[in-house]
Design a protein around this motif. Structure first.
Motif, PDB file in Angstrom:
ATOM      1  N   UNK B 117     -14.388 -13.937 -17.799  1.00  0.00           N
ATOM      2  CA  UNK B 117     -14.840 -12.754 -18.541  1.00  0.00           C
ATOM      3  C   UNK B 117     -14.656 -11.486 -17.714  1.00  0.00           C
ATOM      4  N   UNK B 118     -14.567 -11.651 -16.402  1.00  0.00           N
ATOM      5  CA  UNK B 118     -14.300 -10.489 -15.554  1.00  0.00           C
ATOM      6  C   UNK B 118     -13.079 -10.766 -14.675  1.00  0.00           C
ATOM      7  N   UNK B 119     -12.346  -9.694 -14.399  1.00  0.00           N
ATOM      8  CA  UNK B 119     -11.245  -9.781 -13.438  1.00  0.00           C
ATOM      9  C   UNK B 119     -11.620  -8.845 -12.289  1.00  0.00           C
ATOM     10  N   UNK B 120     -11.420  -9.323 -11.080  1.00  0.00           N
ATOM     11  CA  UNK B 120     -11.745  -8.482  -9.932  1.00  0.00           C
ATOM     12  C   UNK B 120     -10.582  -8.503  -8.951  1.00  0.00           C
ATOM     13  N   UNK B 121     -10.650  -7.626  -7.976  1.00  0.00           N
ATOM     14  CA  UNK B 121      -9.592  -7.638  -6.965  1.00  0.00           C
ATOM     15  C   UNK B 121     -10.152  -7.201  -5.614  1.00  0.00           C
ATOM     16  N   UNK B 122      -9.295  -7.206  -4.622  1.00  0.00           N
ATOM     17  CA  UNK B 122      -9.714  -6.792  -3.288  1.00  0.00           C
ATOM     18  C   UNK B 122      -8.830  -5.653  -2.808  1.00  0.00           C
ATOM     19  N   UNK B 123      -9.449  -4.582  -2.347  1.00  0.00           N
ATOM     20  CA  UNK B 123      -8.714  -3.450  -1.781  1.00  0.00           C
ATOM     21  C   UNK B 123      -9.020  -3.457  -0.296  1.00  0.00           C
ATOM     22  N   UNK B 124      -8.227  -4.222   0.437  1.00  0.00           N
ATOM     23  CA  UNK B 124      -8.635  -4.566   1.799  1.00  0.00           C
ATOM     24  C   UNK B 124      -7.936  -3.768   2.887  1.00  0.00           C
ATOM     25  N   UNK B 125      -6.915  -2.979   2.499  1.00  0.00           N
ATOM     26  CA  UNK B 125      -6.083  -2.381   3.544  1.00  0.00           C
ATOM     27  C   UNK B 125      -5.966  -0.870   3.394  1.00  0.00           C
ATOM     28  N   UNK B 126      -5.250  -0.276   4.352  1.00  0.00           N
ATOM     29  CA  UNK B 126      -5.035   1.165   4.344  1.00  0.00           C
ATOM     30  C   UNK B 126      -4.000   1.587   3.316  1.00  0.00           C
ATOM     31  N   UNK B 127      -3.489   2.799   3.487  1.00  0.00           N
ATOM     32  CA  UNK B 127      -2.644   3.399   2.457  1.00  0.00           C
ATOM     33  C   UNK B 127      -1.338   2.646   2.223  1.00  0.00           C
ATOM     34  N   UNK B 128      -0.821   1.976   3.259  1.00  0.00           N
ATOM     35  CA  UNK B 128       0.473   1.322   3.068  1.00  0.00           C
ATOM     36  C   UNK B 128       0.328  -0.160   2.726  1.00  0.00           C
ATOM     37  N   UNK B 129      -0.893  -0.609   2.510  1.00  0.00           N
ATOM     38  CA  UNK B 129      -1.099  -1.983   2.084  1.00  0.00           C
ATOM     39  C   UNK B 129      -0.839  -3.013   3.162  1.00  0.00           C
ATOM     40  N   UNK B 130      -0.783  -2.580   4.419  1.00  0.00           N
ATOM     41  CA  UNK B 130      -0.489  -3.512   5.505  1.00  0.00           C
ATOM     42  C   UNK B 130      -1.774  -3.821   6.257  1.00  0.00           C
ATOM     43  N   UNK B 131      -1.989  -5.083   6.572  1.00  0.00           N
ATOM     44  CA  UNK B 131      -3.217  -5.433   7.285  1.00  0.00           C
ATOM     45  C   UNK B 131      -3.251  -4.876   8.708  1.00  0.00           C
ATOM     46  N   UNK B 132      -2.100  -4.476   9.234  1.00  0.00           N
ATOM     47  CA  UNK B 132      -2.101  -4.015  10.627  1.00  0.00           C
ATOM     48  C   UNK B 132      -2.198  -2.503  10.734  1.00  0.00           C
ATOM     49  N   UNK B 133      -2.492  -1.821   9.624  1.00  0.00           N
ATOM     50  CA  UNK B 133      -2.687  -0.374   9.712  1.00  0.00           C
ATOM     51  C   UNK B 133      -4.162  -0.042   9.500  1.00  0.00           C
ATOM     52  N   UNK B 134      -4.605   1.059  10.058  1.00  0.00           N
ATOM     53  CA  UNK B 134      -6.023   1.391   9.934  1.00  0.00           C
ATOM     54  C   UNK B 134      -6.429   1.612   8.480  1.00  0.00           C
ATOM     55  N   UNK B 135      -7.679   1.309   8.184  1.00  0.00           N
ATOM     56  CA  UNK B 135      -8.206   1.551   6.843  1.00  0.00           C
ATOM     57  C   UNK B 135      -8.208   3.048   6.565  1.00  0.00           C
ATOM     58  N   UNK B 136      -7.984   3.374   5.296  1.00  0.00           N
ATOM     59  CA  UNK B 136      -7.981   4.789   4.918  1.00  0.00           C
ATOM     60  C   UNK B 136      -9.130   5.103   3.961  1.00  0.00           C
TER      61      UNK B 136
END
Lengths: 390, 372, 396
Positions: B117-136
């Motif tokens: 009934x619900x769809x969710x997601x995770x916004x886990x990274x910075x602007x370029x979507x890479x885990x090795x870049x700082x969070x924005x």
């Protein structure tokens, strides 16, 4: 100062350099292009129609300066420039997004085909128009069942008095939507061995019975077409060269062509952008990033040196079969290496539609398929090296 | 091989049938032209078939199954290129709440994920979507409330989400908060990605107020993010395994039909060897993906997760490149399906960490083992 | 990736205990030539057999352990852990010969050979390839003509590993020169001490004498040494060859693991991101190979043996080549110095010489059906692609 490949040690070692004259030609050409055109990537990204319109306008200016068909004999509207200037022209054109669009084909081999095999009337009519930059052509070669195996084509042209009646279908025809003429391969003898019954026709696309449709290609919709011929009647004077000799003419021309557009130069230019992108993000300290960039750069430069070798052999009147095939495979490798580098280094940003990386990916993908698949090129090379047939 | 596998094979047969019926590529082509690009009725079916709650505990509406079974479903989804937001919703968002949320949060948020009934997601990274870049994205306390601002890049399925788990910096350390996707100040910028079977968005946060009940109170949010990257990476690897398998099938079928020079092109050694290479890629990537799924929570989980994600990313892209080459010109048409796989492979390679990033994780893991 | 169940764990500990008590230590120092290595291996084989740990995969009635595949894998792991000598020089006898005899041999043939193999008294080699029959093995032309109760053999074999030290040879001969080529082949057991045999070692690219040419001039082989029926040899040799790609590969994988670990150390020493990336990618691939092998073996045990053997072969052989190539680059010029004389290239441990490993890796991509042939097999038998058209008959 020497031009092209200078032979030292009785041809054992070669050395390449441009002459002062050639360098100043490049400079002048670049200045002209920079003034006339947006930078490469922007030109390439223009909408189809705008790109075409600007190209038509630009090519006329290029022609006026004698830079459209510089390598053609003067009598046919050329300026008999030295061959290395044509190489420079080819590199700079693609560095600016190939603003000649489809017309580079006219220059590189449709015109030469007419010079080689045309009647005085055909030369008079077509060559002037081509060298003035006034006409767009398309090539009607591939068919649904005749891709790599071009000689298997089935489009037929049946003689009926002073006319031929053409029926069949062509695919992968770039620019068919806007072209005025089609350089068509059709079968004129269905009894002969498959390569021996083919003739060339210079068909006005406005002839009744010619229908053009889009191919829904993966990217750049509208860039490729299929063309259907239904009882298309053309006068026999549209035939280029003797009946059933079409394949021989095409083969002769391709032996001279095979260099195509200077894709390695465009790829190298794009690679510079990738490097800049990495630099802006401080990634150039990472040795694996450098390694990736360098690997791709080497692939581009290898292709460049190889095409210079082909060009050199050709200017000396040799038939550079072997080096031409080596070059073509190297050019594909260069395209692929740059595409891989872009994906590897730029991550998800490369996956946004119509991003430069996405465009590069398209170039790399078509590079190994269009104009004879990579595998066929390797086969051709192997045939030359091994001296085998088949 | 054991009873576990019989169960898995039954699940595979039923999943394949459901997806063959509901998501042949003819249907896929219609779905990708819709605004949201997902098939909600298929998602409802996925819930009915128990796929969504497969690995979630029974206490929150799941069935308490293992990744061994989830692997089967993910492979089949990848095979069918099904546009389902399962990895975002189940693996990442629900995974985050199960790992870092308290009981109340789990009871409140997870049942809706499990029943679809619900769809969710995770916004886990910075602007370029890479885990090795700082969070924005960052949170600040203002007038007694917690306020989120900044951006998260390349968030999968954000456009259809009702909530998302957002990684943001809180001072110097990361924290995880649940954000209502329709809350004031949340702007979802849809991206036009080359892979049309999945949708991504940049999510912008403009002073979004986060209720305190929505802070996932894990002591070590970075640890949770790392674990989510591993799980999502393995899920992508399994999706790739299914895709690779299908790429082999359709390529072999095509070169076995197409004739040039009076022969099937598949009889040419150059083409045949391409196909053999495709199979080698497919078989080795499958082993990696399945071994990783079976290794979850075990001693070699970190190692296998990195291996599976990096290896499948590289092999899936290379295999699709070869496959398009085997198709030749028609591989370049929209009409044939192979390009969907090529683009899904490209996106899969980059989502949740590139192969390079995962090899860095692998190096780190091996180093820490040597140090032990 | 095996998680030991308690029973397997107990088995592992029992074998570990045996190895701790019995495995020779410091034997590498004495393994300075093929002959001394042979004696070390022979002695170790006898110790294993005496302790009830010999011929793990043989059925118990022939003195083997009847071990499950999981147990065999465990034993391999423990061997590597203990640094015990691998009995590579008896590999042909223990693996190929046994597999062939167990499936196609007569009771007499089994009883004649299997006990002496276990005692370490028989060394075997393989006589399949010929100068004119490499990848196209079925083109072999060594001729066997029936003469009463004997065959008279004339011809030549090549690439017979260790023939210069072997007592017996698994030999393929042509008994019907007219039949379609793979239908006229017969499989016999040849006593290499028979008159009329000349063995010439070939100096390999490593400088070692791994392989031999074997020449036959009117060599007499009793018909009772034939395996299976006359002209049925082709089918039988497929079984023999298939054994090369099952548990037999475990030592190969162990060696790759050792190489991979060494590469990890090299990368750490170099300290660049690039070196770390390269080492990590090989670690990933070797781990996958190991898992693929384990899972393939499990499948085989469940009777679902597929066509994985060709996939495995293509993968491990090229992985070995790529890995050693990368290692040579990491090591630099040091790796270009000459290495100790090669005499046990099939060992299951990395012996420290990247050069040797590198050059030897071509034996994996060429021998046992070249990788080009393997890819044809994958394409045609696994994927069902059409065969390459036969060249048309020459018109004169």
């Amino acid at each position: 100062m020497c031009s092209g490949w200078k032979h030292v040690d009785k041809g054992e070692r070669v050395h390449f350099d441009y002459s002062d004259e050639e360098l100043s030609f490049r400079k002048e050409l670049k200045g002209f292009l920079d003034g006339e055109l947006p930078v490469y990537f922007e030109f390439f990204d223009l909408p189809q129609q705008e790109r075409f319109d600007r190209s038509m306008e630009f090519v006329k200016k290029l022609a006026a300066r004698g830079w459209l068909t510089p390598a053609w004999p003067v009598e046919y509207g050329g300026s008999a420039h030295a061959p290395w200037q044509q190489m420079i022209l080819s590199e700079e054109m693609i560095a600016h997004g190939e603003p000649r669009t489809g017309q580079y084909m006219n220059v590189n081999w449709i015109g030469p085909a007419i010079i080689l095999a045309g009647t005085p009337e055909q030369k008079e009519y077509h060559l002037t128009r081509i060298s003035n930059g006034n006409v767009v052509w398309c090539q009607g070669f591939s068919e649904p069942d005749a891709g790599s195996d071009l000689a298997a084509l089935r489009t037929s042209a049946v003689r009926d008095g002073d006319e031929y009646v053409i029926n069949g279908e062509k695919i992968w025809t770039s620019n068919a939507g806007v072209a005025e003429f089609c350089f068509l391969l059709a079968r004129t003898n269905s009894e002969a061995r498959k390569q021996e019954g083919i003739s060339i026709f210079l068909v006005p696309t406005a002839t009744p019975g010619v229908e053009v449709g889009d191919i829904d290609a993966v990217v750049h919709p509208g860039a490729f077409h299929h063309v259907v011929f239904t009882d298309v009647r053309v006068p026999a004077s549209c035939r280029l060269g003797p009946e059933n000799e079409g394949f021989t003419i095409v083969r002769k021309l391709l032996a001279n062509e095979r260099v195509g557009v200077a894709r390695y130069h465009r790829a190298a230019g794009y690679l510079d952008r990738v490097a800049k992108w990495c630099d802006e993000r401080g990634l150039l300290d990472d040795s694996s990033v450098i390694e990736t960039l360098a690997h791709a750069r080497v692939a581009c430069d290898a292709a460049r040196v190889l095409v210079y070798q082909v060009w050199d052999e050709r200017t000396r009147g040799l038939h550079p079969d072997e080096s031409a095939w080596v070059y073509r495979t190297a050019a594909v490798n260069a395209e692929r290496a740059v595409s891989e580098a872009a994906f590897k280094l730029m991550g998800a940003e490369a996956l946004v539609r119509h991003s430069h990386a996405d465009n590069q990916f398209e170039w790399a993908t078509t590079a190994g398929i269009a104009g004879g698949s990579y595998e066929m090129q390797l086969n051709s090379l192997a045939r030359v090296l091994l001296g085998t047939k088949g | 091989m054991g009873p576990n596998d019989e169960l898995a094979e039954e699940l595979r047969a039923s999943a394949r049938k459901a997806l063959d019926d509901r998501m042949p590529t003819t249907v896929l082509r219609q779905v990708i032209d819709t605004e949201d690009g997902i098939d909600r009725s298929l998602y409802a079916l996925a819930a009915d078939l128990g796929w969504l709650g497969l690995t979630l505990p029974e206490s929150v509406g799941g069935s308490g199954g293992s990744w061994h079974e989830l692997a089967v479903v993910l492979e089949e989804i990848g095979r069918a290129l099904a546009p389902l937001p399962m990895i975002a919703s189940v693996v990442v968002a629900a995974g985050a709440v199960m790992l870092a949320g308290d009981d109340e949060q789990q009871q409140r948020l997870i049942p809706g994920i499990a029943d679809g009934s619900a769809i969710a997601t995770g916004a886990l990274f910075g602007a370029s979507g890479r885990p090795d870049e700082p969070l924005a994205a960052r949170v600040e306390r203002r007038d007694g409330s917690l306020v989120l601002s900044g951006v998260s890049g390349f968030v999968p399925d954000a456009h259809v989400s009702s909530w998302m788990v957002v990684a943001a910096t809180d001072g110097a350390v990361p924290t995880l908060v649940v954000v209502d996707s329709s809350a004031p100040g949340v702007r979802i910028e849809r991206l036009d990605t080359t892979d049309v079977t999945r949708r991504l968005a940049h999510v912008h946060f403009d002073d979004v107020v986060i209720p305190s009940a929505n802070v996932l109170a894990s002591a070590d949010a970075q640890h949770v993010i790392d674990e989510l990257v591993r799980r999502a990476g393995v899920a992508i690897a399994l999706d790739s395994v299914g895709g690779l398998e299908r790429v082999v099938e359709i390529t072999v079928a095509y070169v076995g039909e197409r004739e040039q020079f009076g022969r099937k092109v598949g009889s040419f050694q150059a083409v045949k060897h391409h196909c053999a290479n495709l199979l080698v890629f497919s078989e080795t990537a499958r082993v990696a993906g399945r071994a990783a799924a079976d290794a979850i929570d075990g001693a070699r989980w970190v190692e296998w997760a990195a291996i599976a994600k990096s290896y499948s990313g590289d092999t899936y892209t290379e295999a699709t490149r070869i496959a398009v080459q085997c198709f030749g010109g028609v591989g370049f048409t929209w009409e044939y399906d192979i390009h969907f796989y090529m683009k899904r492979a490209r996106l899969s390679q980059q989502l949740f960490g590139s192969p390079t990033y995962h090899r860095q994780l692998l190096t780190r893991e091996l180093r820490s083992r040597t140090a032990d | 990736m095996f998680e030991d169940d308690p029973e397997l764990q107990a088995f592992r500990l029992r074998y570990r205990e045996f190895l701790d008590a019995n495995a020779p230590r410091g034997w590498r120092v004495n393994a300075t030539s093929p002959d001394t290595t042979l004696e070390i291996q022979r002695s170790w084989l006898r110790t294993l057999v005496a302790g009830g740990w010999g011929a793990a995969h043989w059925p118990t009635e022939y003195g083997g352990m009847g071990a499950t595949l999981a147990q065999q894998i465990v034993m391999q792991q423990e061997n590597a852990r203990a640094g015990a000598p691998a009995v590579t020089m008896f590999g042909m006898a223990l693996v190929h010969v046994a597999a062939t005899l167990l499936e196609f041999g007569t009771p007499e043939q089994r009883h004649e050979h299997m006990p002496s193999i276990l005692r370490g008294d028989e060394i075997w080699c393989q006589g399949f390839s010929e100068p004119g029959a490499g990848s196209d093995l079925a083109a072999l032309s060594t001729r066997a003509v029936r003469d009463g109760d004997n065959y008279i053999i004339n011809g030549q074999k090549i690439w017979s590993s260790g023939a210069n030290r072997a007592d017996w040879c698994l030999l393929l001969v042509r008994t019907d020169p007219i039949a379609v080529k793979h239908k006229g082949i017969t499989f016999v057991l040849l006593d290499l001490h028979s008159p009329g045999i000349e063995i010439r070692p070939i100096k390999s690219l490593l400088g070692s004498q791994e392989f031999c040419e074997v020449f036959f001039t009117d060599v007499v082989v009793p018909v009772s040494n034939r395996i299976g029926e006359e002209n049925e040899g082709w089918h039988i040799c497929q079984t023999t060859l298939a054994t090369e790609r099952g548990p037999y590969l475990l030592p190969v994988v162990n060696k790759l693991r050792g190489e991979c670990a060494e590469m990890g150390r090299l990368a750490e020493a170099i300290g660049t991101d690039h070196a770390a990336q390269v080492a990590a990618s090989f670690h990933a691939e070797v781990t996958i190979l190991s898992e693929l092998l384990d899972r393939t073996l499990i499948k085989a045990a469940f009777g679902k043996s597929g066509n994985e053997s060709s996939i495995l072969k293509v993968y491990y052989s090229e992985l070995s080549q790529r890995l050693t190539t990368a290692a040579l680059e990491m090591v630099g010029l040091d790796a270009q110095l000459s290495w100790p004389e090669a005499f046990d290239l099939n060992s299951d441990t990395f012996d420290g010489s990247w050069g040797m490993s590198h050059y030897w890796s071509w034996s994996w991509t060429i021998a046992g059906g070249s990788n080009e042939i393997q890819r044809n097999i994958i394409g045609e038998r696994v994927l069902g692609l059409p065969r390459e058209p036969r060249p048309e008959a020459k018109v004169r």
